[in-house]
Design a protein around this motif. Structure first.
Motif, mmCIF file in Angstrom:
data_model
loop_
_atom_site.group_PDB
_atom_site.id
_atom_site.type_symbol
_atom_site.label_atom_id
_atom_site.label_comp_id
_atom_site.label_asym_id
_atom_site.label_seq_id
_atom_site.Cartn_x
_atom_site.Cartn_y
_atom_site.Cartn_z
ATOM 1 N N UNK A 1 3.425 -7.976 4.049
ATOM 2 C CA UNK A 1 3.206 -7.236 5.294
ATOM 3 C C UNK A 1 3.048 -5.757 4.990
ATOM 4 N N UNK A 2 2.018 -5.154 5.569
ATOM 5 C CA UNK A 2 1.775 -3.730 5.370
ATOM 6 C C UNK A 2 2.852 -2.922 6.095
ATOM 7 N N UNK A 3 3.535 -2.048 5.373
ATOM 8 C CA UNK A 3 4.559 -1.173 5.957
ATOM 9 C C UNK A 3 4.472 0.192 5.280
ATOM 10 N N UNK A 4 5.454 1.049 5.545
ATOM 11 C CA UNK A 4 5.392 2.417 5.063
ATOM 12 C C UNK A 4 5.183 2.575 3.577
ATOM 13 N N UNK A 5 5.713 1.662 2.795
ATOM 14 C CA UNK A 5 5.553 1.747 1.338
ATOM 15 C C UNK A 5 4.080 1.725 0.942
ATOM 16 N N UNK A 6 3.271 0.974 1.674
ATOM 17 C CA UNK A 6 1.861 0.813 1.306
ATOM 18 C C UNK A 6 0.996 1.988 1.725
ATOM 19 N N UNK A 7 1.370 2.683 2.806
ATOM 20 C CA UNK A 7 0.542 3.800 3.281
ATOM 21 C C UNK A 7 0.990 5.143 2.710
ATOM 22 N N UNK A 8 2.089 5.171 1.972
ATOM 23 C CA UNK A 8 2.575 6.409 1.375
ATOM 24 C C UNK A 8 1.555 6.995 0.408
ATOM 25 N N UNK A 9 1.474 8.308 0.367
ATOM 26 C CA UNK A 9 0.599 8.995 -0.587
ATOM 27 C C UNK A 9 0.864 8.545 -2.023
ATOM 28 N N UNK A 10 2.106 8.141 -2.296
ATOM 29 C CA UNK A 10 2.485 7.781 -3.659
ATOM 30 C C UNK A 10 1.910 6.446 -4.099
#
Length: 283
Positions: free
Chosen positions: A127-136
């Motif tokens: 599931x796409x969550x904050x970890x995936x959209x982070x700049x890092x």
């Protein structure tokens, strides 16, 4: 070819930027009709939209001309698309924060490279969550485009297309300089926090703003592992979120010292500067 395909898809949703200037709605809180006329005249010659911030429906139009050296306002009923956009934007206004926020329900978006279903990986991988959209995250461009496609095609934001002739969008005075943008807040399936994006009126595109894992804002750079003033900061994660915290630290070049024993349900890391570099150490 796969990456090219989703880039092409991402370019589809919104039409070209408006050829005519966007109208600006200017406030006149709890004003009488005569006070609205006066407010319009104070803005000078031209066409103006005045609204009562205490009402979801009370927006009025005025044409101001100069007659015999005096400004004279003539009332007109705003176009249907102006009234539609005003209502929808006021519906999203949060008086406690001064922001226009659409509190979307729970969404379930596929993470970049994930299979369909949950058998092969844990939910935090599929599931796409904050970890995936982070700049890092190296895959963050694809993850953000997935979010953008959802927002750009959502029926709930169809009011942004209300001016079918010229593609204009009503802006509030507070939005004219980008201070109070329209924000979409997506709550992520299975309690994986939220992702916020804002609508860029100039490009007519949704732009990633920030995200949360439910406990903290997701780190976007090495400095985010400390407080904004550079002082030490402590993060506590469950076993499920800990590997992603460690991975983001690795991407940011932040050393992580100490590995919790097997079966450890929670782990706390204190992040600070040592020898000029950020480091996170198990407590």
């Amino acid at each position: 070819m796969k990456k090219l395909w989703w880039l092409l898809l991402a370019a589809l949703p919104y039409p070209a930027v408006a050829s005519m200037e966007d109208p600006v709605a200017r406030p006149c809180y709890m004003c009488t009709a005569s006070e609205m006329y006066e407010r319009a005249e104070s803005l000078g010659v031209g066409q103006h939209y005045i609204y009562d911030g205490a009402s979801w429906t009370n927006i009025q139009g005025f044409n101001v001309t100069e007659v015999g050296g005096q400004r004279v306002a003539t009332h007109f009923v705003p176009e249907a698309w102006i009234r539609t956009q005003y209502y929808e934007l006021m519906r999203m206004y949060d008086a406690s924060t001064g922001r226009f926020v659409d509190q979307w329900g729970t969404v379930d978006l596929p993470a970049p490279g994930s299979p369909h279903g949950f058998n092969a990986q844990t939910k935090t991988d599929t599931v796409l969550w904050g970890h995936h959209v982070s700049d890092l995250n190296p895959s963050h461009p694809e993850a953000r485009q997935t979010v953008n496609r959802l927002l750009s095609r959502a029926v709930r934001f169809s009011f942004l297309h209300a001016d079918t002739e010229h593609g204009r969008i009503l802006r509030f005075e507070s939005q004219a300089d980008g201070r109070m943008p329209l924000i979409s807040k997506l709550n992520i399936f299975l309690f994986l926090g939220w992702v916020e994006s804002f609508f860029d009126y100039d490009t007519r595109q949704w732009v990633y703003l920030r995200s949360s894992d439910g406990s903290y804002l997701v780190q976007e750079k090495a400095e985010d592992f400390l407080y904004s003033d550079g002082t030490p900061r402590t993060f506590t994660y469950t076993w499920e979120f800990l590997p992603y915290f460690q991975q983001r630290a690795d991407w940011a070049g932040v050393a992580v010292v100490g590995q919790p024993p097997m079966g450890y349900r929670n782990a706390s890391y204190r992040c600070y500067i040592r020898e000029g570099k950020p480091l996170c150490e198990l407590l």
